[in-house]
Design a protein around this motif. Structure first.
Motif, mmCIF file in Angstrom:
data_model
loop_
_atom_site.group_PDB
_atom_site.id
_atom_site.type_symbol
_atom_site.label_atom_id
_atom_site.label_comp_id
_atom_site.label_asym_id
_atom_site.label_seq_id
_atom_site.Cartn_x
_atom_site.Cartn_y
_atom_site.Cartn_z
ATOM 1 N N LEU A 1 41.059 54.175 33.757
ATOM 2 C CA LEU A 1 42.061 53.351 34.441
ATOM 3 C C LEU A 1 42.048 51.895 33.983
ATOM 4 O O LEU A 1 43.084 51.218 34.014
ATOM 5 C CB LEU A 1 41.829 53.412 35.953
ATOM 6 C CG LEU A 1 42.033 54.776 36.615
ATOM 7 C CD1 LEU A 1 41.618 54.728 38.079
ATOM 8 C CD2 LEU A 1 43.484 55.217 36.492
ATOM 9 N N LEU A 2 40.875 51.396 33.567
ATOM 10 C CA LEU A 2 40.762 49.979 33.191
ATOM 11 C C LEU A 2 40.690 49.784 31.678
ATOM 12 O O LEU A 2 40.226 48.747 31.205
ATOM 13 C CB LEU A 2 39.525 49.360 33.859
ATOM 14 C CG LEU A 2 39.526 49.360 35.392
ATOM 15 C CD1 LEU A 2 38.264 48.687 35.928
ATOM 16 C CD2 LEU A 2 40.777 48.684 35.952
ATOM 17 N N SER B 1 46.078 42.781 38.180
ATOM 18 C CA SER B 1 46.190 43.872 37.222
ATOM 19 C C SER B 1 45.184 44.977 37.547
ATOM 20 O O SER B 1 45.524 46.169 37.570
ATOM 21 C CB SER B 1 45.956 43.358 35.799
ATOM 22 O OG SER B 1 45.936 44.427 34.874
ATOM 23 N N VAL B 2 43.929 44.580 37.818
ATOM 24 C CA VAL B 2 42.887 45.559 38.132
ATOM 25 C C VAL B 2 43.230 46.317 39.410
ATOM 26 O O VAL B 2 43.197 47.560 39.458
ATOM 27 C CB VAL B 2 41.512 44.874 38.275
ATOM 28 C CG1 VAL B 2 40.479 45.845 38.851
ATOM 29 C CG2 VAL B 2 41.049 44.335 36.937
ATOM 30 N N GLY C 1 46.081 46.702 40.832
ATOM 31 C CA GLY C 1 47.271 47.524 40.613
ATOM 32 C C GLY C 1 46.937 48.834 39.923
ATOM 33 O O GLY C 1 47.462 49.901 40.279
ATOM 34 N N ARG C 2 46.039 48.789 38.954
ATOM 35 C CA ARG C 2 45.650 50.009 38.239
ATOM 36 C C ARG C 2 44.847 50.968 39.121
ATOM 37 O O ARG C 2 44.868 52.177 38.902
ATOM 38 C CB ARG C 2 44.817 49.649 37.009
ATOM 39 C CG ARG C 2 45.577 48.893 35.928
ATOM 40 C CD ARG C 2 44.710 48.767 34.702
ATOM 41 N NE ARG C 2 45.263 47.861 33.710
ATOM 42 C CZ ARG C 2 44.927 47.903 32.421
ATOM 43 N NH1 ARG C 2 44.041 48.793 31.997
ATOM 44 N NH2 ARG C 2 45.454 47.052 31.563
ATOM 45 N N LEU C 3 44.130 50.405 40.067
ATOM 46 C CA LEU C 3 43.275 51.237 40.921
ATOM 47 C C LEU C 3 43.959 51.656 42.221
ATOM 48 O O LEU C 3 43.355 52.327 43.052
ATOM 49 C CB LEU C 3 41.981 50.477 41.248
ATOM 50 C CG LEU C 3 41.138 50.024 40.057
ATOM 51 C CD1 LEU C 3 39.813 49.437 40.546
ATOM 52 C CD2 LEU C 3 40.882 51.160 39.079
ATOM 53 N N ARG C 4 45.202 51.282 42.378
ATOM 54 C CA ARG C 4 45.901 51.519 43.640
ATOM 55 C C ARG C 4 45.934 52.997 44.004
ATOM 56 O O ARG C 4 46.201 53.860 43.168
ATOM 57 C CB ARG C 4 47.333 50.965 43.560
ATOM 58 C CG ARG C 4 48.022 50.877 44.920
ATOM 59 C CD ARG C 4 49.351 50.143 44.800
ATOM 60 N NE ARG C 4 49.216 48.830 44.203
ATOM 61 C CZ ARG C 4 48.761 47.751 44.833
ATOM 62 N NH1 ARG C 4 48.362 47.852 46.097
ATOM 63 N NH2 ARG C 4 48.697 46.596 44.221
#
Length: 254
Positions: A40-41, A98-99, A101-104
């Motif tokens: 994801l990151l 950003s982080v 949002g990616r882990l949402r």
């Protein structure tokens, strides 16, 4: 006042932000989280830090994680939260968003029942110093079967939870009288989860405690399988209970 001052000071960035984001917590309490986040990151300069007691222990764990490489811009702390560093507040804000949002993770759909129907329950508990919370979404913790099961089996998922809410889950049976529950519990907890009905909070509860109940509700509403959730161990919890440094920090904060 912050227990994490050594952690923040270790990073070379001009600005360091440390948050306990619900989105991040819902990821870092799971088995296999490190591998999932690796996908994801992708493209972000980040590092995983295994769980360590906040303060000097965590700072040492960070040193061990980043010593062999240029200091990352993002640290993901197992069962704890997120640290983001940058050259300016704007840089950190952009990276952090950003982080997150990616882990949402979307919470499960749920409709809290009308609390007007709880008048008799409220009256019964009011005589023992409890009231309904300001945030009605907290009732999800009592009414959503997944949230309730996680509370029963995985009450302590991250350090602040046990510091503010205690190590024993305060769940009362739906028909249990308040005096019976309080005698069984052995004290007056910050909140009581009345199974299937509502969450009540103690009169005089501080805002941080009520916020932590909300945090736990938000995190568990994003989790489904209790077996995939990795809570803090009994030893890790014991290290946090009656922690003198944390008591001193809270005294300063007051």
């Amino acid at each position: 006042p912050s227990i994490e001052t050594p952690l923040h000071a270790l990073l070379p960035h001009k600005v360091v932000v440390h948050v306990h984001s619900v989105e991040v917590l819902a990821r870092v309490v799971l088995h296999g989280a490190r591998e999932t986040l690796g996908t994801l990151l992708a493209g972000i300069h980040w590092a995983w830090v295994d769980y360590a007691k906040p303060g000097p222990d965590l700072a040492q764990a960070v040193v061990a994680s980043v010593a062999k490489d240029k200091a990352p811009d993002v640290l993901v702390l197992a069962n704890h939260g997120l640290v983001v560093g940058g050259e300016s507040v704007a840089d950190v804000n952009e990276t952090m968003r950003s982080v997150i949002g990616r882990l949402r993770v979307q919470p499960r759909p749920f409709q809290v029942i009308n609390t007007d129907n709880l008048s008799s329950l409220v009256a019964e508990w009011a005589s023992h110093g409890f009231r309904l919370p300001i945030d009605t979404s907290l009732h999800r913790l009592a009414q959503d079967r997944h949230c309730l099961k996680l509370a029963q089996e995985r009450w302590v998922l991250y350090p602040d939870h046990v510091v503010f809410l205690g190590e024993i889950v305060p769940i009362a049976d739906s028909i249990e009288a308040p005096d019976v529950f309080l005698a069984r519990f052995g004290g007056c907890p910050p909140c009581v989860i009345v199974s299937g009905k509502a969450v009540l909070v103690r009169e005089g509860i501080n805002p941080a405690q009520e916020a932590m109940i909300g945090c736990y509700t938000e995190v568990t509403s994003r989790l489904r399988d209790p077996e995939s959730v990795l809570p803090l161990s009994r030893g890790q919890i014991a290290d946090l209970v009656n922690w003198e440094a944390e008591k001193y920090r809270q005294k300063l904060a007051r």
